[in-house]
Design an enzyme around this catalytic site. Structure first.
Site, PDB file in Angstrom:
ATOM      1  N   HIS A  63     -21.466  17.550 -24.106  1.00 13.51           N
ATOM      2  CA  HIS A  63     -20.678  18.195 -23.249  1.00 13.51           C
ATOM      3  C   HIS A  63     -20.596  19.855 -23.437  1.00 13.51           C
ATOM      4  CE1 HIS A  63     -18.866  14.205 -22.952  1.00 13.51           C
ATOM      5  NE2 HIS A  63     -19.062  14.436 -21.589  1.00 13.51           N
ATOM      6  N   LYS A  69     -25.662  15.574 -16.830  1.00  9.46           N
ATOM      7  CA  LYS A  69     -26.508  15.293 -15.899  1.00  9.46           C
ATOM      8  C   LYS A  69     -27.628  14.594 -16.484  1.00  9.46           C
ATOM      9  CE  LYS A  69     -28.357  16.256 -11.894  1.00  9.46           C
ATOM     10  NZ  LYS A  69     -28.309  15.007 -11.287  1.00  9.46           N
ATOM     11  N   LYS A  93     -33.860  18.133 -22.951  1.00 10.60           N
ATOM     12  CA  LYS A  93     -34.833  18.558 -21.504  1.00 10.60           C
ATOM     13  C   LYS A  93     -34.190  19.794 -21.022  1.00 10.60           C
ATOM     14  CE  LYS A  93     -35.631  15.110 -18.972  1.00 10.60           C
ATOM     15  NZ  LYS A  93     -36.051  13.869 -18.289  1.00 10.60           N
ATOM     16  N   ASP A  98     -33.837  25.519 -19.540  1.00 10.94           N
ATOM     17  CA  ASP A  98     -32.643  26.441 -19.091  1.00 10.94           C
ATOM     18  C   ASP A  98     -32.167  25.959 -17.817  1.00 10.94           C
ATOM     19  OD1 ASP A  98     -33.105  28.187 -21.124  1.00 10.94           O
ATOM     20  OD2 ASP A  98     -34.638  29.122 -20.272  1.00 10.94           O
ATOM     21  N   LYS A 105     -27.077   9.793 -19.059  1.00 12.54           N
ATOM     22  CA  LYS A 105     -27.939   8.833 -18.286  1.00 12.54           C
ATOM     23  C   LYS A 105     -27.152   7.351 -18.124  1.00 12.54           C
ATOM     24  CE  LYS A 105     -32.387   8.581 -17.721  1.00 12.54           C
ATOM     25  NZ  LYS A 105     -33.340   9.793 -17.540  1.00 12.54           N
ATOM     26  N   SER A 360     -32.903  18.977  -9.161  1.00 12.18           N
ATOM     27  CA  SER A 360     -31.620  18.389  -9.037  1.00 12.18           C
ATOM     28  C   SER A 360     -30.554  19.663  -9.171  1.00 12.18           C
ATOM     29  CB  SER A 360     -31.444  17.438 -10.137  1.00 12.18           C
ATOM     30  OG  SER A 360     -31.742  16.187  -9.685  1.00 12.18           O
TER      31      SER A 360
HETATM   32  N1  GLU Z   1     -34.140  10.857 -13.989  1.00 12.55           N
HETATM   33  C1  GLU Z   1     -34.867  12.186 -14.305  1.00 12.55           C
HETATM   34  C2  GLU Z   1     -34.922  12.570 -15.449  1.00 12.55           C
HETATM   35  O1  GLU Z   1     -34.980  11.662 -16.367  1.00 12.55           O
HETATM   36  C3  GLU Z   1     -33.784  13.039 -13.177  1.00 12.55           C
HETATM   37  C4  GLU Z   1     -32.491  13.618 -13.671  1.00 12.55           C
HETATM   38  C5  GLU Z   1     -31.751  14.368 -12.897  1.00 12.55           C
HETATM   39  O2  GLU Z   1     -32.209  14.972 -11.871  1.00 12.55           O
HETATM   40  O3  GLU Z   1     -30.515  14.640 -13.047  1.00 12.55           O
HETATM   41  O4  GLU Z   1     -35.249  13.744 -15.870  1.00 12.55           O
END
Ligand code: GLU
Length: 467
Positions: A63, A69, A93, A98, A105, A360
């Site tokens: 966090h 995300k 990632k 950035d 997940k 995204s």
């Molecule tokens: N599932 C994708 C990933 O593993 C996209 C995640 C997203 O867009 O939040 O990066």
């Protein structure tokens, strides 16, 4: 308690990189641990009236930035370990490219083939309800997205459920990867594959690195094998082909097809759709043991399916000079070491497949700002350019044709801006991690972890511990 094998693997990669950063062991442990995991079990009433119990998870790894995300996958392989490991990969990632999010997940342990559309809708809506009830979703809390086994349809059900139960100004930003009509953004569907292509192109642009690998500079004419022909694999293959690469092999669950002269990606896709199998594509050789496709001769191998595909068992038979990790966690650490020993380049997942989350991020920004990118400036840009061209015409006595004027004065629309932002992100991040790689004489995966740990660690250090 789950057997945390995959999560341990992510942490082993983290530990390698930790030697090159300056944080205390306590702080490093803090970054590594997964903050919260919610395991839910809920009932599904099947179309025939029977009741089934569904297992699902959402893990929020870090966090340090909000919202968290990461995608939601539907697969029988989903378990707590997998979701936790993938959430951790999301943290790193996002930091590498950035994108200002923490990592998360989710997953539902189902085989989508066994459910009707109505059943999948009930599962997705109930899952969203459970997330809302425990405060595990929201535009400023945790924002899911598509992943293996999910796509725009599932995201549409999620946003609709959320909007019904938590109506607010920004509720559309509770999930990304939505259909355009429900607040999605142009270019999101193909973003991960496009990002993979941008990343590989950038790696191939580096003359020195290519020389070390014994390869020519540039993507043109390079032979590529793709494993996994879902959303990521398909678009990666398509864009690589358009960039000049030769897609010589494509592997799916039922087998692989190979043609050293190159395959037409869209035609292979249409063939699979029509016949239900990738096999028997005209002019190509069938490979019935699909795992053997990874071992074929090629310049670039793109694993774009699931984790643990390249292991100590097959790594020494892999001949590609570049392994481009479009999937999350396709290479185990033992396999990584074997491949590295051979002098091949691994472009790691925690950089290479970041295109999805990058776009995204753009979609989420669009939802919060309630305006499409380019809406305010596209025409202004076009008109300014037309005036400039007219002035050039007057000074130089050069008359531009209507077609030339239209082509030269085009203003950037949403898709242009999304793709430009994505390209810039992938190029910048590649050069950042490649610099770290050279500075410490390490591999690109460790360098990506060093980059991520430094970016996340500095935030934890400044935040301190509360209370
Ligand atoms: N599932 C994708 C990933 O593993 C996209 C995640 C997203 O867009 O939040 O990066």
């Amino acid at each position: 308690m789950a057997n945390h094998k995959f999560f341990r693997q992510v942490n082993r990669n983290f530990d390698r990189a930790a030697k090159f950063v300056k944080f205390t062991p306590g702080l490093l442990r803090l970054i590594k641990m997964c903050n919260s995991t919610y395991h839910m079990q809920f009932p599904l009433e099947k179309d025939d009236g029977t009741i089934e119990t569904i297992n699902a998870w959402r893990a929020e790894h870090s966090h340090h930035k909000l919202p968290t995300k990461g995608g939601i996958r539907y697969s029988m392989l989903v378990n707590e370990d997998e979701v936790t490991a993938l959430a951790a990969l999301m943290t790193y990632k996002c930091a590498v490219v950035d994108v200002p999010f923490g990592g998360a997940k989710g997953g539902i342990q189902i085989d989508t083939k066994n459910y009707s559309k109505a059943e999948l809708e009930r599962i997705t809506r109930r899952f969203t309800f459970e997330l809302i009830a425990k405060n595990f979703i929201g535009p400023d809390i945790d924002v899911p997205a598509p992943d293996y086994g999910t796509g725009e349809q599932e995201m549409a059900w999620i946003v609709d459920t959320y909007k019904q139960l938590v109506p607010s100004l920004n509720s559309e930003g509770c999930v990304t990867g939505k259909p355009l009509e429900l607040g999605g953004i142009r270019g999101r569907r193909e973003a991960t594959g496009r990002g993979v292509c941008f990343g590989i192109e950038e790696a191939c642009r580096n003359r020195e690195d290519m020389k070390e690998l014994g390869l020519d500079m540039g993507i043109d004419g390079k032979t590529v094998i793709i494993q996994g022909f879902g959303n990521v694999g398909f678009y990666a293959a398509k864009f690589l082909m358009e960039a000049g690469a030769l897609i010589t092999g494509i592997a799916e669950m039922e087998g692989a097809v190979y043609n050293p002269k190159g395959l037409d990606v869209e035609k292979v896709f249409a063939h699979r759709k029509e016949t239900g199998s990738i096999l028997n594509y005209p002019g190509a050789e069938n490979i019935t043991d699909t795992s053997k496709a990874l071992e074929l001769d090629c310049d670039i191998l793109v694993p774009a399916a699931l984790e643990n595909q390249i292991t100590a068992d097959n790594a020494h038979r892999i001949r590609a000079r570049i392994i481009a990790e479009a999937a999350n966690g396709p290479t185990t650490q033992e396999a990584h070491d074997i491949i590295k020993e051979r002098g091949a380049l691994i472009i790691p997942d925690n950089y290479l497949n970041a295109g999805g989350v990058t776009v995204s991020y753009f979609e989420w920004l669009k939802n919060l700002s309630h305006v499409r990118f380019g809406r305010m400036d596209k025409r202004f840009e076009e008109n300014s350019m037309k005036k400039l061209l007219a002035a050039i015409g007057e000074i130089s006595d050069r008359k531009f044709s209507e077609r030339q004027l239209a082509e030269l004065s085009i203003g950037a629309g949403e898709l242009d801006l999304v793709n430009s932002g994505l390209q810039d992100t992938m190029i910048e991040a590649y050069n950042q991690i490649n610099e770290i790689r050279k500075k410490h004489d390490i591999d690109l995966r460790t360098a990506a972890f060093v980059s991520a740990i430094n970016k996340v660690g500095i935030i934890y250090e400044r935040m301190g511990i509360f209370p």
